[in-house]
Scaffold this motif. Structure first.
Motif, mmCIF file in Angstrom:
data_model
loop_
_atom_site.group_PDB
_atom_site.id
_atom_site.type_symbol
_atom_site.label_atom_id
_atom_site.label_comp_id
_atom_site.label_asym_id
_atom_site.label_seq_id
_atom_site.Cartn_x
_atom_site.Cartn_y
_atom_site.Cartn_z
ATOM 1 N N PRO A 52 36.065 13.659 -50.083
ATOM 2 C CA PRO A 52 36.803 12.734 -50.954
ATOM 3 C C PRO A 52 35.862 12.109 -51.982
ATOM 4 O O PRO A 52 34.902 11.425 -51.612
ATOM 5 C CB PRO A 52 37.319 11.676 -49.975
ATOM 6 N N LYS A 53 36.152 12.331 -53.255
ATOM 7 C CA LYS A 53 35.231 11.997 -54.331
ATOM 8 C C LYS A 53 34.806 10.523 -54.328
ATOM 9 O O LYS A 53 33.613 10.211 -54.396
ATOM 10 C CB LYS A 53 35.880 12.344 -55.674
ATOM 11 N N ASP A 54 35.794 9.605 -54.236
ATOM 12 C CA ASP A 54 35.493 8.170 -54.317
ATOM 13 C C ASP A 54 34.498 7.758 -53.243
ATOM 14 O O ASP A 54 33.501 7.097 -53.511
ATOM 15 C CB ASP A 54 36.775 7.338 -54.146
ATOM 16 N N GLU A 55 34.820 8.186 -52.020
ATOM 17 C CA GLU A 55 33.974 7.821 -50.878
ATOM 18 C C GLU A 55 32.557 8.384 -51.036
ATOM 19 O O GLU A 55 31.561 7.680 -50.813
ATOM 20 C CB GLU A 55 34.625 8.377 -49.596
ATOM 21 N N LEU A 56 32.473 9.640 -51.439
ATOM 22 C CA LEU A 56 31.159 10.281 -51.541
ATOM 23 C C LEU A 56 30.333 9.686 -52.674
ATOM 24 O O LEU A 56 29.121 9.484 -52.544
ATOM 25 C CB LEU A 56 31.316 11.792 -51.731
ATOM 26 N N GLU A 57 31.005 9.364 -53.801
ATOM 27 C CA GLU A 57 30.265 8.786 -54.936
ATOM 28 C C GLU A 57 29.564 7.498 -54.528
ATOM 29 O O GLU A 57 28.414 7.261 -54.883
ATOM 30 C CB GLU A 57 31.216 8.530 -56.113
ATOM 31 N N LYS A 58 30.280 6.673 -53.746
ATOM 32 C CA LYS A 58 29.678 5.413 -53.289
ATOM 33 C C LYS A 58 28.476 5.673 -52.390
ATOM 34 O O LYS A 58 27.436 5.035 -52.522
ATOM 35 C CB LYS A 58 30.718 4.584 -52.516
ATOM 36 N N LEU A 59 28.640 6.605 -51.453
ATOM 37 C CA LEU A 59 27.546 6.890 -50.512
ATOM 38 C C LEU A 59 26.328 7.463 -51.237
ATOM 39 O O LEU A 59 25.183 7.093 -50.958
ATOM 40 C CB LEU A 59 28.019 7.879 -49.430
ATOM 41 N N VAL A 60 26.563 8.367 -52.188
ATOM 42 C CA VAL A 60 25.470 9.011 -52.915
ATOM 43 C C VAL A 60 24.748 7.998 -53.806
ATOM 44 O O VAL A 60 23.515 8.014 -53.916
ATOM 45 C CB VAL A 60 25.997 10.205 -53.743
ATOM 46 N N ALA A 61 25.519 7.087 -54.404
ATOM 47 C CA ALA A 61 24.942 6.107 -55.339
ATOM 48 C C ALA A 61 23.909 5.217 -54.651
ATOM 49 O O ALA A 61 22.967 4.730 -55.275
ATOM 50 C CB ALA A 61 26.059 5.251 -55.947
ATOM 51 N N LYS A 62 24.084 5.024 -53.347
ATOM 52 C CA LYS A 62 23.153 4.160 -52.590
ATOM 53 C C LYS A 62 21.803 4.819 -52.334
ATOM 54 O O LYS A 62 20.876 4.166 -51.885
ATOM 55 C CB LYS A 62 23.779 3.823 -51.222
ATOM 56 N N ILE A 72 29.487 16.483 -56.934
ATOM 57 C CA ILE A 72 30.522 16.265 -55.927
ATOM 58 C C ILE A 72 31.770 17.062 -56.272
ATOM 59 O O ILE A 72 32.222 17.051 -57.414
ATOM 60 C CB ILE A 72 30.847 14.761 -55.810
ATOM 61 N N ARG A 73 32.304 17.786 -55.301
ATOM 62 C CA ARG A 73 33.588 18.479 -55.512
ATOM 63 C C ARG A 73 34.627 17.819 -54.635
ATOM 64 O O ARG A 73 34.494 17.787 -53.404
ATOM 65 C CB ARG A 73 33.450 19.962 -55.170
ATOM 66 N N ASP A 74 35.642 17.305 -55.272
ATOM 67 C CA ASP A 74 36.665 16.540 -54.557
ATOM 68 C C ASP A 74 37.489 17.418 -53.614
ATOM 69 O O ASP A 74 38.011 18.462 -54.008
ATOM 70 C CB ASP A 74 37.595 15.854 -55.570
ATOM 71 N N ALA A 75 37.577 16.994 -52.350
ATOM 72 C CA ALA A 75 38.463 17.654 -51.373
ATOM 73 C C ALA A 75 38.954 16.546 -50.460
ATOM 74 O O ALA A 75 38.163 15.902 -49.778
ATOM 75 C CB ALA A 75 37.700 18.713 -50.592
ATOM 76 N N GLN A 76 40.271 16.313 -50.477
ATOM 77 C CA GLN A 76 40.808 15.143 -49.787
ATOM 78 C C GLN A 76 41.052 15.383 -48.293
ATOM 79 O O GLN A 76 41.057 14.455 -47.516
ATOM 80 C CB GLN A 76 42.121 14.689 -50.462
ATOM 81 N N ASP A 77 41.245 16.637 -47.891
ATOM 82 C CA ASP A 77 41.552 16.901 -46.477
ATOM 83 C C ASP A 77 40.284 17.156 -45.657
ATOM 84 O O ASP A 77 39.266 17.597 -46.194
ATOM 85 C CB ASP A 77 42.465 18.128 -46.348
ATOM 86 N N VAL A 78 40.412 16.895 -44.361
ATOM 87 C CA VAL A 78 39.281 17.100 -43.448
ATOM 88 C C VAL A 78 39.726 17.999 -42.290
ATOM 89 O O VAL A 78 40.823 17.823 -41.758
ATOM 90 C CB VAL A 78 38.801 15.744 -42.884
ATOM 91 N N VAL A 79 38.885 18.950 -41.899
ATOM 92 C CA VAL A 79 39.141 19.732 -40.687
ATOM 93 C C VAL A 79 38.659 18.908 -39.499
ATOM 94 O O VAL A 79 37.492 18.511 -39.444
ATOM 95 C CB VAL A 79 38.386 21.082 -40.717
ATOM 96 N N LEU A 80 39.563 18.633 -38.558
ATOM 97 C CA LEU A 80 39.181 17.859 -37.374
ATOM 98 C C LEU A 80 38.620 18.789 -36.295
ATOM 99 O O LEU A 80 38.883 19.993 -36.300
ATOM 100 C CB LEU A 80 40.396 17.110 -36.819
#
Lengths: 366, 366
Positions: A52-62, A72-80
């Motif tokens: 998920p782009k938003d979440e990853l951008e924040k983590l990477v920015a830190k 970052i390539r946006d992908a909203q779904d997760v394989v559980l």
């Protein structure tokens, strides 16, 4: 499909690794911390990060080391971890795992790393990357701490498939030899075939047949065949590559991990027993850390899927930053040596030779 | 045939163990030293010792604890580690191993102990003791250091046979439960079936079938069935008995032993690294000895052959006096509990029930 067909290489690095940020037990924060460790140590890596782009951008920015080195390539779904592979194959197009594998398919990265569901990752890798021509069953290879000078042995298959006939075992031998040459820098790896005894008349029928096939392929295959080996040889010095079916390999891997973990815990207990032993523990701290580092499964983190058009590194689901960094390091090494291409060439030539010459299975390319 | 049909019980002990003095890597001196250790600790054991009479008499005469407690049966031939089982079956009548097994056959001892060639010992045990009615494949069960309160788990089969179908696996479950009740004093052992995952749809066809058979037998069988377990559960606390085929069990056993041995050696290296770590090693000595004792394979020395008319304990070929004494202790325990008779009764009743009632396989006797 959430994959952008963006062919630009990520960041400043000359070698690009595709990383699935999601699906591990510790979530994307551990993955981003891991690639940050790698980026700090190695200026030549760039990353394509999937999730998920938003979440990853924040983590990477830190993370300063990641500045300008992550696409970052946006992908909203997760394989559980609980998802069935067949379901992921049908409905998983929007997942970060699918996107991560597709970056290898598109040629944007040589190697993909994921901490997610092993079965789903293998299934997706099979349908998106496809098997190399001539390969019947892909295999998962792992590194195992050993008494050999290189510190590790290769074992495959550890669980891609629960079955393997003699032809599959022969291919595992060739793929394992190729991996040992490229991942462990061994010019002429020694291959052993796992069995319940070393005598040639021991074991199941397919093992006896595989014994003869691998022995015949060795002279032209740039490897030595030491014959049958036993469970005790997996961490031993008798061979560098242990070939077995995925059922047996998976049981052996998990038995070894479980035994090491039990001994580690009992050692901790032993050092807590008395004031004297607690003092000893303090003095022994650096020695024990050295031992821990030597056998720490996080430091050899990464099962490698072999036999596909492209290489996929499966990191442990519970990998922390250290574990993710180890998987990325392995992926980088394999990218550097052009492993995917060499393995493909070797399998293709062996298949061609086998068609022409019966059991004469390999030639001396890398 | 060298066995004397002498029905007198040996020496003063109330429980007689038949011991093969020959065929181990360290020769008869280690075996005699081992039974001497046992005799010293336990006044209730007597021995029938099999091997070349002159040699054994000299060795026994040197050990005070053995005075009046050993009956020697002369057997001039020795089964070598390299002998083929089929050869021993045809030409082995004068060997100490044959003689040792025949003491159980004749009813002079309940349990036999040998450090010799495993394949030959199993073959001889099969033809001389015969399988229990209803048992298709006998199994070898071992004890494995674990996180459970009893300190050990049982695993079977570890190498009697490389094959096992669902009916064999069901019998292993019942025999393993019986062994855990008698050898580890567990009233209601928890059985796990070894597989590459814990989901019910995983693994080979015979494992899925065995899963259902064992689950159906559990309610009346005086054991609990925890379903599929993985390699990491062998030293774990999830179950007390791990059921698997002899190929997989043998690989797991040797992988675990090899891993433990590698860690032990690396630990020694770590403590030799610097003056400080050598000092730490001195202070940690008793703690490390305690750990070593806990996981020392010599202290749980003894694979037990199950499914025969009589019990045979296979000691490690390289067993020293401590190892032999551990095997004798296990043999004594199993004699004491009347294990052979209980196991026979249980298998007979389960077989009878299966004939009458399909999958309803066991009753609640011990």
């Amino acid at each position: 499909m959430s994959v952008q067909n963006d062919q630009t290489k990520a960041g400043a690095g000359s070698t690009v690794i595709s990383v699935d940020a999601m699906g591990g037990d510790r979530g994307p924060a551990a993955v981003v911390a891991g690639i940050s460790l790698s980026a700090k140590k190695n200026p030549d890596i760039g990353f394509i990060l999937h999730g998920p782009k938003d979440e990853l951008e924040k983590l990477v920015a830190k993370r300063k080391p990641l500045l300008g080195r992550v696409q970052i390539r946006d992908a909203q779904d997760v394989v559980l971890m609980t998802d069935k592979p067949s379901n992921v194959m049908r409905h998983g197009k929007a997942t970060s795992m699918w996107s991560a594998v597709d970056s290898v398919r598109a040629g944007d990265a040589d190697v993909c790393v994921s901490c997610g569901n092993t079965g789903a990752l293998m299934a997706l890798s099979m349908i998106r990357l496809r098997k190399l021509p001539g390969v019947n069953r892909p295999a998962i290879a792992i590194l195992w701490p050993s008494r050999n000078p290189q510190g590790f042995n290769v074992m495959l298959d550890v669980g891609a498939d629960i079955r393997a006939d003699e032809q599959d075992l022969l291919q595992y031998a060739m793929m394992g030899a190729s991996y040992a040459r490229n991942g462990l820098a061994l010019a002429r790896p020694r291959i052993g075939l796992l069995n319940v005894g070393t005598e040639e008349n021991k074991g199941r029928a397919e093992l006896k047949a595989a014994h003869d096939l691998i022995a015949a392929a060795a002279p032209n295959g740039n490897f030595d065949f030491v014959g049958f080996v036993e469970g005790g040889d997996i961490p031993g010095r008798k061979c560098d590559v242990i070939v077995t079916d995925g059922f047996t390999g998976n049981i052996a891997l998990k038995t070894g991990e479980g035994t090491a973990s039990l001994i580690g815990d009992l050692m901790k207990e032993a050092f807590k027993y008395s004031p004297l032993s607690r003092l000893a523990a303090v003095l022994a701290y650096t020695s024990l850390q050295r031992l821990k580092k030597r056998i720490d499964p996080r430091r050899v983190n990464g099962g490698v899927f072999l036999g596909l058009n492209g290489t996929v590194v499966k990191s442990h689901g519970s990998a922390d930053a250290t574990g993710v960094a180890a998987a990325v390091k392995l992926a980088f090494q394999l990218s550097q040596t052009g492993f995917s291409q060499k393995l493909a060439a070797r399998v293709a030539s062996a298949t061609a030779q086998a068609k022409n010459a019966g059991t004469d299975q390999a030639e001396s390319s890398d």
